[in-house]
Scaffold this active site. Structure first.
Site: not given
Lengths: 741, 741
Positions: A269, A422
């Site tokens: 990410y 996440h």
């Protein structure tokens, strides 16, 4: 061929026109453009990239403009078309500036008018799965992607457009879009989250282009006129908290990166998030130099690029920490932009040039040109990845990841923050690589990004039920339950605790604690990578000390990569398989075989690609090993059928002591195996207590080594003395590793 | 560096000595040596190989001579040491001849004396698992390997040795060894088998060196004074038949190769067997030119090399037909020798030079020098692999394999002889490759060659119970039993029947029958690879017609390689797995999911590496699909956990009609999928009978194509007319493939 002819034409054009221009001012600068134009045809890597991009954009222009009414999810036609459009527009803008060819400007203008035709009447996207539905795409995130890229294109033709066109596009398309992404969707814009970073950058960049100070302020400081509903959560279950005063781009920088440049969601990410951070920062540097954005927080944005480079294996692929699709690498477009930018705006670090050269292309902007030129001049130096500890948390005091490198081995241990929506429940978990790739793997995410076959390309339900759970990691599972009982909110509150990190010439050590993942259980894992003259590769020592108040069942999984070769234990294989449990990930595991461990130590050798690998581990009475296979309760075949090994133990205070040895080779064309058996003859825990652990191991060739480690006192000057099975051990400092004979 | 200095020294030596020599005469010739010496330092590929080999041999000389008392199996210390010795001796011999450095001759002599010390007192090897136990190794095969290589070394120093030394070594070591391998072990020497080829070559080569005509004759015509016990079998269950008059090297050539150079055991064993064939033939060419051995049987030995090259995928790896470890390739030492030899002794085919260049080294002999020189002169041309049918059987009339190539696809269908002890029950089975590797795989053998962890590196019991069985192949299983009821003896009696083979510009077809594998069931498979302008890659059409007398259960497995993406059928997955059967390979399969097929056709898409693949198949009422996984009843984890798909049907006469489409791409750094769904909209069987099959398929873009095929009449001029669901179809010749609209 085509390219060469082109350059000649272009030079004339440039000479006659460049001085009169006042744009661009966002990513390309006037000075930069001048230098690029002068250097054309003489900087190989830049010229190659330019030629490639021209072919791509020319092919898109040939196809004609296609701006469909939004309908599909990721992977579907309308989604992919709008995505293609924004990438193409950005490139066309750059090409207009570099080549001066008006075709590109006309193409951008025509496309923008097609969007102007469509956008004002659009409602939110028909697909309802996002917590923040977009208009062009199913989620605002993608709409923000669009605006970040298209702002750059718009900047490149802004001066070229008539005042009338500018007015029409500003009022009909860009300002409404900026408002939509911010004040109309505060749950998207006012978070501390990578989604919001894109939103902030999008609004800020268009604000800079059209010189709208209010939009730029909104980007920097948040949409303060609106607030998020309390208790809102996003699609991943992450809570949307709008803390007082904590919103906007500067707040994102404050919160997203640790002082070491680590990003709490992990490198997959971070790679994605870096693009809007860096591209908006670049634009701010040019238009708002007063903000000194690249120096902000001790140049943390540049540090973030280094942190990304350090979180890769030898193939340049990111460690799949948290939700990550494996295979994402330094070759991605985000990193192509980021590394050149770090070179140009950072300290002109020549070792970055070798990374850029390996990427094989550069961004078509000032930074890319500068890097390509330096590479052409032969200035590139090797980029050597060090053993390094990267702190997590805005202040660097909320855990870390530790990366050990020695020979061609790389070991990563995670004791950072959870990583929000996440994050995976993997405290003190690790991964191990060598130059052939994964040796001990992390599963990564259960997702096929953008592949429509797999639930539209989004996260699969097995991402929650398997990939995030503790048993899916090389991390300790207590009483068959995941860390923090699998609750993100609880996990987000705290981090692992770094205890000791040392990167010596031949001994590298990472040691960290986790005391909150389970009630009444304290875990402390210490991993060492040591060079021994007798072995081909460094040896990895793994000491996982556990203190518990009551009798506890421990499961320690190891996801080895490759084919099982042999074990010194008598395995009982199962022909009828049933899932190993009902929850916490166990419902996805089959036990293919198990053994009640006998003797003092167990070993298991596996083979992968061209090497052999052996695990050697100390046995305590009653221990079991279970050979597992992923795949149960997987109705859509979403999970890989990867093997694993669980070391199961019931006890109170204990230590799991293991060695991982990489040895030998095999070549399929000679069929000759070398060194196919482990060199480890013995491994013993000489002392274990809450304060210390001492292990000793012996090689087949007779040499003995000992590692003594202090678990409570990390002072380098303290003197330690403990009783062990081999007599008194004394040493100074946190650890002592030595050859006994 | 070291090498260059060396050459200078050597030249002096050569000039003063070469003319007086009369050896070597086996593999290196006097003329060849002269040319090599003159060319040293000027032929890059040869010089590089020479430098590498010198480093290897010098390192071995440094280690000293080690001739241990035989004890271990393959992979074990004594086995590997004797193996290292014979390779090193051969290389040292060549180095002595090329460089003239006596160190090499002395090393060979000393080593041979060490063997002379050991050999006379040796009994057969203590390990008892071979049907023909050796003395230095556990099987005579390896002893013969030793002698084939060491004969070459001995030849290189024969003239250099004193008459006394020669006498001692001949009488004490070489003659006894030749007798041991032949008259003392007729079950090894007098077969028609690759083992015997090594035995024949070994005895013949030492015979040529020491000028013993009786040994050479024994090699050429067999050990006629001794005979094999009736009914004897080897370790693989292959029967040892000593047919009258059929033994010795010439008989091996007669029997081993078809007129096309195909070897009935398949390319993995052909690669292994080619070395003694070619090396002894080379020696005979020099010493017994009267035999014209390389022209024997229409130059079948040279054809054999071409047959090997044609049996590789795009990575140069052999098709794993029969017992084969995957990964064996053109890079193997046997092929390094073979291809240069085929160039030098064949028709100086310049396209072989590109293969040799890709091997990166050459044999250090006349042939290797010749090839390296030509490569250095830039003469190499691309080696283009054609679509080709390679006949099996000594007369070329016992079946064949058919290889179709188009675009980057390669398809292989097997309808050859069984392949004796190493054969698999896989009549009409196929494999499919693209440039990324396997698309639809053959399991290969269940063996880890030489890897001691795995039962000493020999064949595993799962090779019989799984890898050889029909259900382990992409071949039709009738009533859950393997072809020929799994009996090698029965299978060996007959072959598949080639029906039609055509390799056109855009349509390639292979068609063959198998009528004896099952009682009362006739199978006829036709596979076509067609180029369609609408598709990225050629499309594969698979029509398997079956005629049966009674209702029959058919299982048609497909071992796709990769991860399941999606299917248009509703799969029922199983969480509790049990083996699918008790025998014929089914005991090793788990059914992970199944579906009762509904609709007119089923499709299944999978993904591997970077591409998508879709199977589309016509459904008949009552059909089932079963998703399988290999791994049940595998106590030592000897089998890979590969997936498969079984199409199950119960019926009498039927046709399985399928399409295999390769489409799209995915890149992990852009995460952008292209063309991820199949282009096939429909597939219909328009006609099926014992005489004809007609299928039609439609693409999503609307185009329709039709394939009509005559199953009984293979004349190119016959006119055919059949009724079909879409009206009358008429065509001329065996098939017609056409675009309908």
């Amino acid at each position: 061929m085509r390219f060469k002819i082109y350059i000649t034409i272009v030079f004339f054009f440039i000479l006659s026109k460049s001085d009169g221009q006042t744009s661009p001012s966002l990513i390309l600068t006037k000075d930069g453009i001048k230098e690029i134009r002068q250097g054309l045809g003489r900087v190989a890597l830049f010229d190659q990239t330019l030629a490639t991009v021209q072919l791509e954009v020319d092919a898109e222009i040939e196809k004609g403009i296609d701006v469909p009414v939004p309908k599909d999810l990721a992977g579907g036609y309308t989604h992919e078309q709008h995505k293609t459009n924004f990438f193409t527009l950005q490139k066309a803008g750059v090409l207009f500036q570099i080549t001066g060819d008006e075709r590109y400007a006309v193409y951008i203008k025509d496309m923008l008018y097609a969007y102007l035709e469509l956008y004002p009447d659009l409602d939110r996207h028909p697909a309802e799965r996002s917590y923040a539905r977009g208009k062009l795409f199913w989620q605002c995130l993608n709409d923000a992607n669009w605006l970040v890229y298209v702002s750059q294109a718009y900047d490149c033709i802004y001066e070229w457009l008539s005042e009338e066109d500018r007015q029409a596009l500003n009022d009909g398309l860009f300002k409404p879009m900026a408002d939509f992404l911010s004040i109309e969707t505060p749950q998207f814009f006012n978070r501390i989250h990578n989604h919001s970073t894109w939103g902030n950058a999008a609004v800020g960049m268009i604000g800079l282009v059209i010189d709208d100070q209010e939009l730029v302020d909104r980007a920097l400081y948040g949409a303060r006129s609106v607030s998020v509903k309390a208790g809102a959560v996003d699609n991943d279950g992450g809570s949307i908290v709008a803390q007082d005063q904590e919103m906007g781009f500067l707040a994102q920088i404050n919160h997203a990166f640790s002082p070491d440049g680590y990003y709490t969601e992990g490198p997959y990410y971070q790679r994605y998030a870096m693009y809007p951070f860096l591209i908006f920062a670049e634009a701010l540097s040019n238009k708002r130099p007063d903000l000194k954005i690249l120096a902000y927080k001790d140049s943390v944005l540049i540090k973030g690029v280094y942190a990304l480079l350090n979180q890769t294996n030898s193939a340049g692929e990111f460690f799949p920490i948290n939700d990550s699709q494996k295979g994402m690498s330094l070759a991605s477009r985000e990193l192509v932009n980021a590394v050149s930018m770090a070179y140009h705006y950072g300290s002109q670090d020549l070792s970055l040039l070798s990374v850029i050269a390996s990427q094989g292309r550069v961004p078509l902007n000032d930074a890319g040109f500068d890097a390509a030129k330096a590479i052409g001049e032969g200035l590139a130096r090797p980029f050597i990845k060090p053993s390094i500890e990267l702190s997590d948390g805005a202040n660097g005091d909320e855990g870390a990841i530790g990366i050990l490198r020695g020979g061609d081995l790389t070991l990563v241990m995670k004791y950072a923050k959870h990583g929000m929506g996440h994050g995976h429940f993997d405290r003190l978990g690790f991964m191990l690589y060598d130059e052939t790739g994964e040796v001990i793997q992390d599963y990564g995410s259960a997702r096929w990004v953008n592949i429509e076959h797999k639930d539209g390309g989004g996260y699969l339900k097995e991402n929650h039920s398997w990939a995030k759970e503790t048993v899916a990691h090389n991390a300790l599972v207590v009483n068959k339950d995941s860390h923090f009982d699998g609750k993100v909110k609880e996990a987000d509150k705290t981090s692992g605790t770094p205890y000791y990190f040392a990167a010596g010439q031949s001994v590298r050590i990472v040691s960290a604690k986790e005391t909150r993942a389970y009630d009444d259980v304290e875990m402390h894992r210490t991993m060492a990578m040591v060079d021994l003259e007798e072995l081909e590769h460094p040896l990895v020592i793994d000491l996982l000390s556990v203190q518990a108040r009551a009798e506890t069942r421990y499961d320690l999984p190891l996801y080895y990569v490759g084919e099982f070769m042999s074990s010194n234990q008598q395995l009982q294989t199962n022909n009828d398989l049933t899932p190993m449990g009902k929850e916490s990930g166990y419902q996805h595991l089959w036990a293919e075989a198990q053994a009640d461990l006998t003797g003092d130590l167990y070993s298991m050798t596996w083979f992968n690609k061209k090497r052999f690998y052996t695990l050697t581990s100390v046995i305590q009475s009653g221990d079991q090993m279970i050979m597992t296979r992923i795949g149960a309760n997987d109705p859509n075949f979403n999970l890989r059928r990867d093997p694993g090994l669980i070391h199961r133990r019931t006890g109170v205070n204990t230590v799991f002591a293991s060695l991982y040895e990489i040895h030998g080779s095999y070549d399929y064309s000679t069929e000759r195996p070398l060194n196919l058996f482990t060199s480890i003859a013995d491994l013993k825990v000489l002392h274990q207590s809450a304060e210390y652990v001492v292990v000793r191991f012996q090689l087949n060739s007779g040499e003995e080594y000992q590692l003594a480690f202090s678990l409570k006192d990390d002072s380098e000057s303290s003197q330690h003395a403990v009783k062990s099975a081999k007599g008194q051990c004394t040493w100074q400092g946190v650890y002592e590793f030595k050859k006994i004979k």
